[in-house]
Design a protein around this motif. Structure first.
Motif, PDB file in Angstrom:
ATOM      1  N   TYR A 188       0.804  -1.220   0.000  1.00 17.43           N
ATOM      2  CA  TYR A 188       0.000   0.000   0.000  1.00 17.43           C
ATOM      3  C   TYR A 188       0.838   1.272   0.000  1.00 17.43           C
ATOM      4  CZ  TYR A 188      -3.856  -3.113   1.209  1.00 17.43           C
ATOM      5  OH  TYR A 188      -4.783  -4.110   1.197  1.00 17.43           O
ATOM      6  N   VAL A 204      -6.699   0.577   5.966  1.00 16.86           N
ATOM      7  CA  VAL A 204      -6.465  -0.836   5.664  1.00 16.86           C
ATOM      8  C   VAL A 204      -6.681  -1.647   6.940  1.00 16.86           C
ATOM      9  CG1 VAL A 204      -4.809  -2.490   4.779  1.00 16.86           C
ATOM     10  CG2 VAL A 204      -4.744  -0.140   3.988  1.00 16.86           C
ATOM     11  N   PRO A 205      -7.450  -2.744   6.875  1.00 16.06           N
ATOM     12  CA  PRO A 205      -7.618  -3.553   8.077  1.00 16.06           C
ATOM     13  C   PRO A 205      -6.266  -4.042   8.592  1.00 16.06           C
ATOM     14  CG  PRO A 205      -9.032  -4.336   6.293  1.00 16.06           C
ATOM     15  CD  PRO A 205      -8.153  -3.292   5.719  1.00 16.06           C
ATOM     16  N   PHE A 206      -6.017  -3.813   9.856  1.00 18.65           N
ATOM     17  CA  PHE A 206      -4.768  -4.212  10.509  1.00 18.65           C
ATOM     18  C   PHE A 206      -3.541  -3.523   9.923  1.00 18.65           C
ATOM     19  CE2 PHE A 206      -7.609  -7.704  11.582  1.00 18.65           C
ATOM     20  CZ  PHE A 206      -7.416  -7.765  12.950  1.00 18.65           C
ATOM     21  N   PHE A 246      -1.367  -2.308  12.524  1.00 18.13           N
ATOM     22  CA  PHE A 246      -0.639  -3.380  13.198  1.00 18.13           C
ATOM     23  C   PHE A 246       0.644  -3.712  12.439  1.00 18.13           C
ATOM     24  CE2 PHE A 246      -0.100  -8.040  13.820  1.00 18.13           C
ATOM     25  CZ  PHE A 246       0.267  -7.986  15.147  1.00 18.13           C
ATOM     26  N   PRO A 256      -4.576 -11.207  10.955  1.00 16.73           N
ATOM     27  CA  PRO A 256      -4.387  -9.820  10.514  1.00 16.73           C
ATOM     28  C   PRO A 256      -3.785  -9.720   9.120  1.00 16.73           C
ATOM     29  CG  PRO A 256      -3.557 -10.103  12.727  1.00 16.73           C
ATOM     30  CD  PRO A 256      -3.922 -11.460  12.240  1.00 16.73           C
ATOM     31  N   ARG A 316      -6.422 -10.387   6.532  1.00 20.37           N
ATOM     32  CA  ARG A 316      -7.338  -9.259   6.420  1.00 20.37           C
ATOM     33  C   ARG A 316      -6.659  -8.087   5.716  1.00 20.37           C
ATOM     34  NH1 ARG A 316     -11.541  -8.064   9.575  1.00 20.37           N
ATOM     35  NH2 ARG A 316     -11.638  -6.341   8.097  1.00 20.37           N
ATOM     36  N   TYR A 317      -5.376  -7.915   6.025  1.00 24.52           N
ATOM     37  CA  TYR A 317      -4.604  -6.827   5.423  1.00 24.52           C
ATOM     38  C   TYR A 317      -4.534  -7.004   3.915  1.00 24.52           C
ATOM     39  CZ  TYR A 317      -0.426  -3.852   4.736  1.00 24.52           C
ATOM     40  OH  TYR A 317       0.478  -2.894   4.332  1.00 24.52           O
ATOM     41  N   LEU A 318      -4.400  -8.265   3.494  1.00 22.85           N
ATOM     42  CA  LEU A 318      -4.242  -8.541   2.070  1.00 22.85           C
ATOM     43  C   LEU A 318      -5.569  -8.598   1.326  1.00 22.85           C
ATOM     44  CD1 LEU A 318      -1.455 -11.263   2.180  1.00 22.85           C
ATOM     45  CD2 LEU A 318      -1.250  -8.908   1.410  1.00 22.85           C
ATOM     46  N   ALA A 319      -6.665  -8.845   2.060  1.00 23.55           N
ATOM     47  CA  ALA A 319      -7.955  -9.013   1.403  1.00 23.55           C
ATOM     48  C   ALA A 319      -8.335  -7.750   0.643  1.00 23.55           C
ATOM     49  CB  ALA A 319      -9.022  -9.340   2.444  1.00 23.55           C
TER      50      ALA A 319
END
Ligand code: FES
Lengths: 365, 139
Positions: free
Chosen positions: A59, A78-80, A83, B28, B31-34
């Motif tokens: 990203y 972005v999800p997580f 993190f 995680p 999910r990050y890659l989805a």
């Protein structure tokens, strides 16, 4: 199932023999201690940095106009993403911290001495490379913090007589830190340095395998180094403990402790790697007040401030680094127990105290 | 032996922890890659009817994919998916012949999407639209 796979591989490639030699048959000194597991912890950290770095690259956009936005996107949408990014940012700090501990234990237990000079030299180079990769990665988010920290850091090179200014310009790809700097720093950070570091890790491990692990100088009558430069000799430890499972478990528990600390920082102290300037996009026309480097550069930063001339401050640091890098060639006595090396111990403690004092001073000033 | 059982038990514990840790780290990352949801693009689109001349085609993004709106020489409006039904290339509008040509493997479609030649197995999908007061609302 696993057994059949093992048998299949063993019949063809004799992996049982390798496992016997490298795992169960690989004996370590009986009095080996926890400090020896920091190398494994560092390997794990490096792996995490590589993986999270690759993930961030999905990203992140290395373009001066878009870098800050893309990092905010990672953090907020972005999800997580937060993190992954925090793992990368905190991981880099932890890598330096663990690396310092690893070096400290090597110094204290005298493992840098003959025949392990090259282990020390490659390790020391790794230390310098890790600082380099931290510095170049620092610019990536293109925040006020990254921008001005890079400006200050690259500027110190200008103190070198004659070549200095040209060198700074070459480093930055222009007169000032700008989009061109981001391009070359990103290439260094994401392509060049990781490969070089991996190569040095390979060399470091190769030397470790060839010389054999050093026995800690504690808890034995004979602490002197038995090395005599007549012919190549692998230091085995007959009657020692097998690497697998005994020391592998020590490695595993050290790694677990590391993870506990690492994740505690990631979850409960998420702003540890950042100052408020990290959340403002870079502005080449406005220097924020009190710009300071990362904690591990604070001592260097303060040294530069103390000395009246930049060149002098830089030379002192270069001399200190060179002295450390060449330590095994300077300190040649075979004695390895720290308490039996009073001069070394005094110097080491004085050096550490000086480093801490300079860092604290740099932090407060 | 008792020792043996203890070893096995601890081994299972270590393996279990490792699996749990891997799952905790894997979730995680997955999910990050989805793919990001809600990025499909507008599901409704308004095009002013005056924008299109007779015999012309207008390509646009619709519901995350490519679509085309044509006005035939007889003045009829047609909205179609522009994705070729063969292997997914985007068809081109050949104004002179008043038909679609797929550049990848030479598929040909008529103005209403029926296959005229080439490998495409199905006609181009039709997209519903309404015309109100000079505005064409797609979807
Ligand atoms: S993809 Fe259109 S003809 Fe093959």
């Amino acid at each position: 199932m696993l057994n059949r796979l093992y048998r299949w591989l063993d019949l063809r490639y004799g992996i049982g023999e390798i496992a016997e030699k490298e795992l169960t048959g690989y004996l370590l000194p009986r009095n080996i201690n926890e400090w020896y597991s920091l190398g494994s912890v560092l390997l794990v950290i490096f792996a995490i940095q590589v993986v999270t770095g690759m993930l961030l690259m999905i990203y992140y956009v290395p373009d001066a106009d878009k870098a800050f936005k893309s990092v905010s996107f990672i953090m907020n949408e972005v999800p997580f993403g937060w993190f992954i990014r925090l793992c990368h940012a905190v991981g880099s700090n932890m890598m330096v911290a663990v690396l310092l501990m690893h070096m400290l234990s090597t110094l204290m237990m005298g493992s840098y001495k003959a025949p392990r000079e090259l282990n020390w030299v490659t390790g020391f180079t790794l230390f310098a490379l890790v600082q380099g990769i931290s510095l170049t990665g620092y610019l990536a988010p293109w925040s006020q913090l990254s921008f001005w920290a890079t400006t200050v850091a690259t500027n110190s090179v200008s103190a070198i007589p004659v070549l200095g200014p040209t060198l700074v310009e070459f480093l930055r790809g222009g007169k000032l830190v700008g989009p061109a700097t981001l391009g070359r720093f990103f290439a260094l950070h994401a392509a060049v340095l990781p490969v070089v570091i991996a190569a040095f890790i390979g060399a470091h491990l190769f030397f470790l395998k060839r010389t054999g692990i050093s026995a800690p100088p504690f808890g034995r009558d004979e602490t002197a180094n038995p090395f005599e430069a007549r012919e190549y000799h692998y230091q085995g430890h007959p009657g020692g403990i097998p690497f697998f499972p005994n020391y592998a478990l020590q490695d595993l528990s050290s790694i677990s402790i590391y993870f506990a600390v690492f994740l505690a920082v990631v979850f409960f102290w998420p702003n540890m790697p950042f100052t408020p300037d990290a959340f403002v996009p870079a502005d080449p026309f406005k220097t924020p007040a009190h710009i300071k480097p990362e904690w591990y550069f604070l001592a260097n930063y303060q040294t530069l401030k103390i000395f009246p001339s930049e060149l002098l401050g830089l030379s002192v640091q270069a001399a200190a680094m060179t002295f450390l890098a060449l330590l095994p060639f300077i300190d040649r006595s075979p004695e390895r127990h720290p308490l039996k090396r009073p001069l070394f111990l005094t110097l080491a403690i004085a050096g550490i105290l000086l480093w801490i004092a300079l860092s604290v001073w740099g932090h407060l000033s | 032996m008792e020792n043996e059982g203890r070893r096995k038990f601890l081994g299972v514990c270590v393996a279990g922890c490792t699996v749990a840790a891997a799952a905790a780290a894997g979730y995680p990352v997955l999910r990050y890659l989805a793919p990001r949801s809600g990025q499909g693009g507008a599901a409704k689109l308004v095009i002013p009817a005056g924008e299109l001349k007779e015999g012309d085609a207008k390509f646009f993004e619709f519901a995350g994919s490519s679509a085309v709106l044509i006005k035939t020489s007889s003045g009829q409006l047609v909205a179609l998916s522009a994705v070729c039904t063969h292997l997914g290339c985007i068809v081109q509008w050949v104004k002179e012949k008043q038909q679609f040509l797929c550049p990848c493997h030479g598929g040909q479609f008529s103005t209403d999407g029926t296959v005229l030649g080439g490998p495409p197995p199905r006609p181009l999908a039709k997209i519903p639209f309404t015309v109100t007061e000079g505005n064409i609302t797609i979807g």
